[in-house]
Design an enzyme around this catalytic site. Structure first.
Site, PDB file in Angstrom:
ATOM      1  N   THR A 262      15.480   3.162   0.236  1.00 35.56           N
ATOM      2  CA  THR A 262      15.951   3.058  -1.152  1.00 35.56           C
ATOM      3  C   THR A 262      16.938   4.162  -1.519  1.00 35.56           C
ATOM      4  OG1 THR A 262      13.795   2.124  -1.678  1.00 35.56           O
ATOM      5  CG2 THR A 262      15.111   2.889  -3.533  1.00 35.56           C
TER       6      THR A 262
ATOM      7  N   ALA B 226      20.619   1.382  -4.872  1.00 30.88           N
ATOM      8  CA  ALA B 226      20.169   0.241  -4.061  1.00 30.88           C
ATOM      9  C   ALA B 226      18.650   0.253  -3.933  1.00 30.88           C
ATOM     10  CB  ALA B 226      20.814   0.293  -2.681  1.00 30.88           C
TER      11      ALA B 226
ATOM     12  N   ARG C 118     -24.929   0.220 -21.435  1.00 34.63           N
ATOM     13  CA  ARG C 118     -24.420   0.727 -22.715  1.00 34.63           C
ATOM     14  C   ARG C 118     -24.898  -0.200 -23.842  1.00 34.63           C
ATOM     15  NH1 ARG C 118     -22.397   4.665 -26.041  1.00 34.63           N
ATOM     16  NH2 ARG C 118     -20.792   3.851 -27.416  1.00 34.63           N
TER      17      ARG C 118
ATOM     18  N   ILE D  77     -13.822  -2.329 -21.393  1.00 41.08           N
ATOM     19  CA  ILE D  77     -15.287  -2.452 -21.393  1.00 41.08           C
ATOM     20  C   ILE D  77     -15.945  -1.086 -21.644  1.00 41.08           C
ATOM     21  CG2 ILE D  77     -17.272  -2.920 -19.854  1.00 41.08           C
ATOM     22  CD1 ILE D  77     -15.563  -5.235 -18.670  1.00 41.08           C
ATOM     23  N   HIS D  78     -15.331  -0.034 -21.154  1.00 42.97           N
ATOM     24  CA  HIS D  78     -15.893   1.315 -21.335  1.00 42.97           C
ATOM     25  C   HIS D  78     -15.535   1.927 -22.684  1.00 42.97           C
ATOM     26  CE1 HIS D  78     -16.662   1.061 -17.014  1.00 42.97           C
ATOM     27  NE2 HIS D  78     -17.438   2.121 -17.133  1.00 42.97           N
TER      28      HIS D  78
ATOM     29  N   GLU E 205       7.161  -1.765  -2.282  1.00 41.52           N
ATOM     30  CA  GLU E 205       7.043  -2.867  -1.300  1.00 41.52           C
ATOM     31  C   GLU E 205       7.501  -4.204  -1.892  1.00 41.52           C
ATOM     32  OE1 GLU E 205       6.593  -2.893   1.881  1.00 41.52           O
ATOM     33  OE2 GLU E 205       6.412  -0.711   1.873  1.00 41.52           O
TER      34      GLU E 205
ATOM     35  N   THR F  32       9.161  -5.599  -5.794  1.00 44.37           N
ATOM     36  CA  THR F  32       8.596  -5.759  -7.151  1.00 44.37           C
ATOM     37  C   THR F  32       7.968  -7.151  -7.294  1.00 44.37           C
ATOM     38  OG1 THR F  32      10.644  -6.696  -8.036  1.00 44.37           O
ATOM     39  CG2 THR F  32      10.427  -4.283  -8.121  1.00 44.37           C
ATOM     40  N   SER F  33       7.190  -7.332  -8.364  1.00 40.59           N
ATOM     41  CA  SER F  33       6.572  -8.645  -8.620  1.00 40.59           C
ATOM     42  C   SER F  33       7.644  -9.724  -8.769  1.00 40.59           C
ATOM     43  CB  SER F  33       5.717  -8.594  -9.893  1.00 40.59           C
ATOM     44  OG  SER F  33       4.575  -7.804  -9.666  1.00 40.59           O
ATOM     45  N   GLU F  34       8.782  -9.339  -9.365  1.00 40.89           N
ATOM     46  CA  GLU F  34       9.855 -10.339  -9.550  1.00 40.89           C
ATOM     47  C   GLU F  34      10.421 -10.752  -8.188  1.00 40.89           C
ATOM     48  OE1 GLU F  34       9.685  -7.443 -11.249  1.00 40.89           O
ATOM     49  OE2 GLU F  34       9.021  -8.302 -13.150  1.00 40.89           O
TER      50      GLU F  34
HETATM   51  C1  FAD Z   1       6.672   6.191  -6.248  1.00 41.23           C
HETATM   52  C2  FAD Z   1       7.596   5.398  -5.377  1.00 41.23           C
HETATM   53  C3  FAD Z   1       7.576   5.563  -3.992  1.00 41.23           C
HETATM   54  C4  FAD Z   1       8.452   4.857  -3.173  1.00 41.23           C
HETATM   55  N1  FAD Z   1       8.468   5.076  -1.818  1.00 41.23           N
HETATM   56  C5  FAD Z   1       9.497   4.576  -1.075  1.00 41.23           C
HETATM   57  C6  FAD Z   1       9.681   4.961   0.300  1.00 41.23           C
HETATM   58  O1  FAD Z   1       8.870   5.706   0.876  1.00 41.23           O
HETATM   59  N2  FAD Z   1      10.775   4.492   0.972  1.00 41.23           N
HETATM   60  C7  FAD Z   1      11.687   3.662   0.393  1.00 41.23           C
HETATM   61  O2  FAD Z   1      12.653   3.291   1.046  1.00 41.23           O
HETATM   62  N3  FAD Z   1      11.520   3.253  -0.907  1.00 41.23           N
HETATM   63  C8  FAD Z   1      10.474   3.703  -1.650  1.00 41.23           C
HETATM   64  N4  FAD Z   1      10.309   3.309  -2.966  1.00 41.23           N
HETATM   65  C9  FAD Z   1      11.276   2.402  -3.541  1.00 41.23           C
HETATM   66  C10 FAD Z   1      10.724   1.056  -3.985  1.00 41.23           C
HETATM   67  O3  FAD Z   1      10.551   0.211  -2.888  1.00 41.23           O
HETATM   68  C11 FAD Z   1      11.702   0.537  -5.050  1.00 41.23           C
HETATM   69  O4  FAD Z   1      11.459   1.289  -6.240  1.00 41.23           O
HETATM   70  C12 FAD Z   1      11.562  -0.936  -5.320  1.00 41.23           C
HETATM   71  O5  FAD Z   1      11.976  -1.699  -4.218  1.00 41.23           O
HETATM   72  C13 FAD Z   1      12.386  -1.364  -6.552  1.00 41.23           C
HETATM   73  O6  FAD Z   1      13.687  -0.833  -6.542  1.00 41.23           O
HETATM   74  P1  FAD Z   1      14.225  -0.066  -7.851  1.00 41.23           P
HETATM   75  O7  FAD Z   1      13.185   0.877  -8.296  1.00 41.23           O
HETATM   76  O8  FAD Z   1      15.567   0.462  -7.532  1.00 41.23           O
HETATM   77  O9  FAD Z   1      14.335  -1.194  -8.978  1.00 41.23           O
HETATM   78  P2  FAD Z   1      15.517  -2.266  -9.142  1.00 41.23           P
HETATM   79  O10 FAD Z   1      15.777  -2.962  -7.864  1.00 41.23           O
HETATM   80  O11 FAD Z   1      16.657  -1.631  -9.846  1.00 41.23           O
HETATM   81  O12 FAD Z   1      14.818  -3.305 -10.132  1.00 41.23           O
HETATM   82  C14 FAD Z   1      14.744  -3.114 -11.539  1.00 41.23           C
HETATM   83  C15 FAD Z   1      14.146  -4.364 -12.154  1.00 41.23           C
HETATM   84  O13 FAD Z   1      15.008  -5.492 -11.876  1.00 41.23           O
HETATM   85  C16 FAD Z   1      14.246  -6.511 -11.244  1.00 41.23           C
HETATM   86  N5  FAD Z   1      15.079  -7.243 -10.287  1.00 41.23           N
HETATM   87  C17 FAD Z   1      15.920  -6.739  -9.356  1.00 41.23           C
HETATM   88  N6  FAD Z   1      16.456  -7.713  -8.630  1.00 41.23           N
HETATM   89  C18 FAD Z   1      15.940  -8.879  -9.105  1.00 41.23           C
HETATM   90  C19 FAD Z   1      16.085 -10.267  -8.757  1.00 41.23           C
HETATM   91  N7  FAD Z   1      16.867 -10.662  -7.745  1.00 41.23           N
HETATM   92  N8  FAD Z   1      15.374 -11.176  -9.449  1.00 41.23           N
HETATM   93  C20 FAD Z   1      14.567 -10.814 -10.470  1.00 41.23           C
HETATM   94  N9  FAD Z   1      14.379  -9.516 -10.842  1.00 41.23           N
HETATM   95  C21 FAD Z   1      15.050  -8.573 -10.161  1.00 41.23           C
HETATM   96  C22 FAD Z   1      13.110  -5.798 -10.541  1.00 41.23           C
HETATM   97  O14 FAD Z   1      12.031  -6.655 -10.272  1.00 41.23           O
HETATM   98  C23 FAD Z   1      12.772  -4.712 -11.560  1.00 41.23           C
HETATM   99  O15 FAD Z   1      11.937  -5.258 -12.551  1.00 41.23           O
HETATM  100  C24 FAD Z   1       9.366   3.948  -3.765  1.00 41.23           C
HETATM  101  C25 FAD Z   1       9.353   3.753  -5.160  1.00 41.23           C
HETATM  102  C26 FAD Z   1       8.503   4.455  -5.952  1.00 41.23           C
HETATM  103  C27 FAD Z   1       8.557   4.241  -7.447  1.00 41.23           C
END
Ligand code: FAD
Length: 387
Positions: A126, A130, A272, A341-342, A367, A369-371
């Site tokens: 990341t 990107a 409780r 609940i607590h 790993e 995002t949910s999206e």
């Molecule tokens: C605490 C932490 C530890 C991490 N550790 C690592 C690591 O060890 N190595 C590493 O390489 N990375 C790491 N990451 C990175 C992580 O994998 C990314 O944060 C993640 O993939 C999302 O990228 P972003 O944060 O840039 O969000 P963005 O990609 O900018 O997304 C922002 C929002 O837009 C939405 N979005 C983006 N594209 C789309 C689409 N096509 N369709 C719908 N919605 C979309 C996303 O779902 C999100 O809601 C870490 C992140 C965190 C927060």
């Protein structure tokens, strides 16, 4: 179809849970309070984890690991997931499976010391510009004689402060495709201390106290060609081959934390009393427990089924995405309802619930995002229709 655990699986679950309860839980409060994990403590617990056969259990036997099949590995991850993340990840490390893709020399230099507890790894993909769209990365590597010269910035990189090396994914070229230009990516081993490679403090974040993320700077960082993991321009191929099950690992650790929050909730609802009776007698509370139990069971079945299919070579991207999505969203719901609940006590740090609630937030982001998981699932549904 057999849903029962084998004797060996039961033994692994029991051993891991008792290790987590006896060796990790006692240190959670201190790590949560200070946000710091003492290295002497790490070394002490690490030794015990190695002696118990729990360290690096995800790695195949031929490389010194326990060689667990995927469902058994996920059951073990569930148990580890009950505890504070910094404690279980650092003291009972599971080195990235991608290290198995190395040459024999690379495995001797990077994988074997990780399995022995002598080194830690980290993975850097990341960048500030990107995240979900990793192909948009700007950090690059250019060939210069037999070396490669790396430039650019990575951020959010977990554990990079303690890692002895990183596997850095860099843009190494472009290719024309029917949908326009596509970046070609290569993976490089970069040792800590290599000139031009710097690890800077990352951001403070709400989840997982005691664990850190870092910013990595590459400034004309020169590495030899033998530091390439896999083939030139095939970084994503090696990642896709070896990191496929990482999403299930995230989901499995969520199962453990949800179960911990749930057990507290059932006990609290049964003991409780308000308005002259246990609060569990009120449907407003008992129906929450029923929904939590059902969601937990559904998530666990999906995680284990995806793991089972993974070992048979039958797990699709959509299977993995559904399992990760379900488990991470289930944990968010269970953690929130456990606090409800607590009542007020749910927010106090006497109980692990406020921690589980905070820690749950990251799981729907890293790993994929949910999206992005929903995107993967919906593409698999629509692609056969050309949509
Ligand atoms: C605490 C932490 C530890 C991490 N550790 C690592 C690591 O060890 N190595 C590493 O390489 N990375 C790491 N990451 C990175 C992580 O994998 C990314 O944060 C993640 O993939 C999302 O990228 P972003 O944060 O840039 O969000 P963005 O990609 O900018 O997304 C922002 C929002 O837009 C939405 N979005 C983006 N594209 C789309 C689409 N096509 N369709 C719908 N919605 C979309 C996303 O779902 C999100 O809601 C870490 C992140 C965190 C927060």
């Amino acid at each position: 179809m057999d849903f029962g655990l084998t004797q060996e699986q039961e033994m692994i679950v029991e051993t891991t849970r008792s290790f987590v309860e006896n060796e990790l839980y006692p240190h959670e409060a201190e790590v949560e309070r200070t946000g710091h994990l003492d290295i002497d403590l790490v070394r002490e617990i690490q030794k015990k984890a190695i002696a118990a056969g729990l360290y690096a259990a995800n790695i195949p036997e031929e490389f010194g690991g326990a060689g667990l099949d995927t469902p058994t590995w996920l059951l073990y991850e569930k148990e580890l997931g009950r505890a504070n993340y910094a404690l279980h990840w650092t003291c009972v490390a599971r080195p990235s499976n991608i290290l198995c893709a190395g040459t024999p020399e690379q495995r001797a230099r990077y994988l074997e010391p990780c399995v022995a507890g002598e080194k830690w790894d980290c993975l850097a993909m990341t960048e500030p510009g990107a995240g979900s769209d990793l192909r948009g990365m700007k950090a690059s590597a250019k060939q210069d004689g037999s070396d490669w010269v790396l430039n650019g910035t990575k951020h959010f990189i977990s554990h990079a402060d303690i890692a002895d090396f990183t596997i850095a994914f860099m843009a190494t070229g472009e290719e024309e495709t029917p949908r326009g230009k596509k970046k070609l990516i290569t993976a490089f081993f970069v040792d800590k201390g290599t000139p031009g490679y710097a690890v800077r403090d990352g951001y403070r974040n709400v989840s997982h106290r005691g664990y850190t993320n870092a910013v990595l700077e590459f400034d004309n960082c020169r590495v030899p060609a033998e530091n390439i993991l896999g083939e030139v321009h095939k970084g994503f191929e090696v990642a896709n081959t070896w990191l496929g099950a990482t999403r299930l690992q995230v989901g499995a650790t969520c199962l453990g934390r949800a179960d911990r929050a749930f057990r507290h909730s059932v006990e609290w609802a049964a003991t409780r009393e308000q308005f002259g009776q246990p609060i569990g007698k009120f449907q407003g509370v008992s129906f929450k427990l029923a929904d939590m139990a059902m969601e937990m069971k559904a998530a666990e079945l999906m995680i284990l089924e995806a793991g089972w299919k993974f070992d048979r070579g039958e797990a699709s991207d959509a299977d993995m995405a559904m399992a990760k999505l379900k488990a991470t969203e289930m944990l968010a719901m269970v953690a929130d309802e456990a606090i409800q609940i607590h009542g007020g006590m749910g927010l106090m740090d006497e109980l692990p619930l406020e921690r589980i609630w905070r820690d749950a937030r990251i799981e729907r982001i890293w790993e994929g995002t949910s999206e992005i998981q929903r995107h993967i699932i919906s593409r698999a549904l629509l692609r056969p229709f050309g949509a």
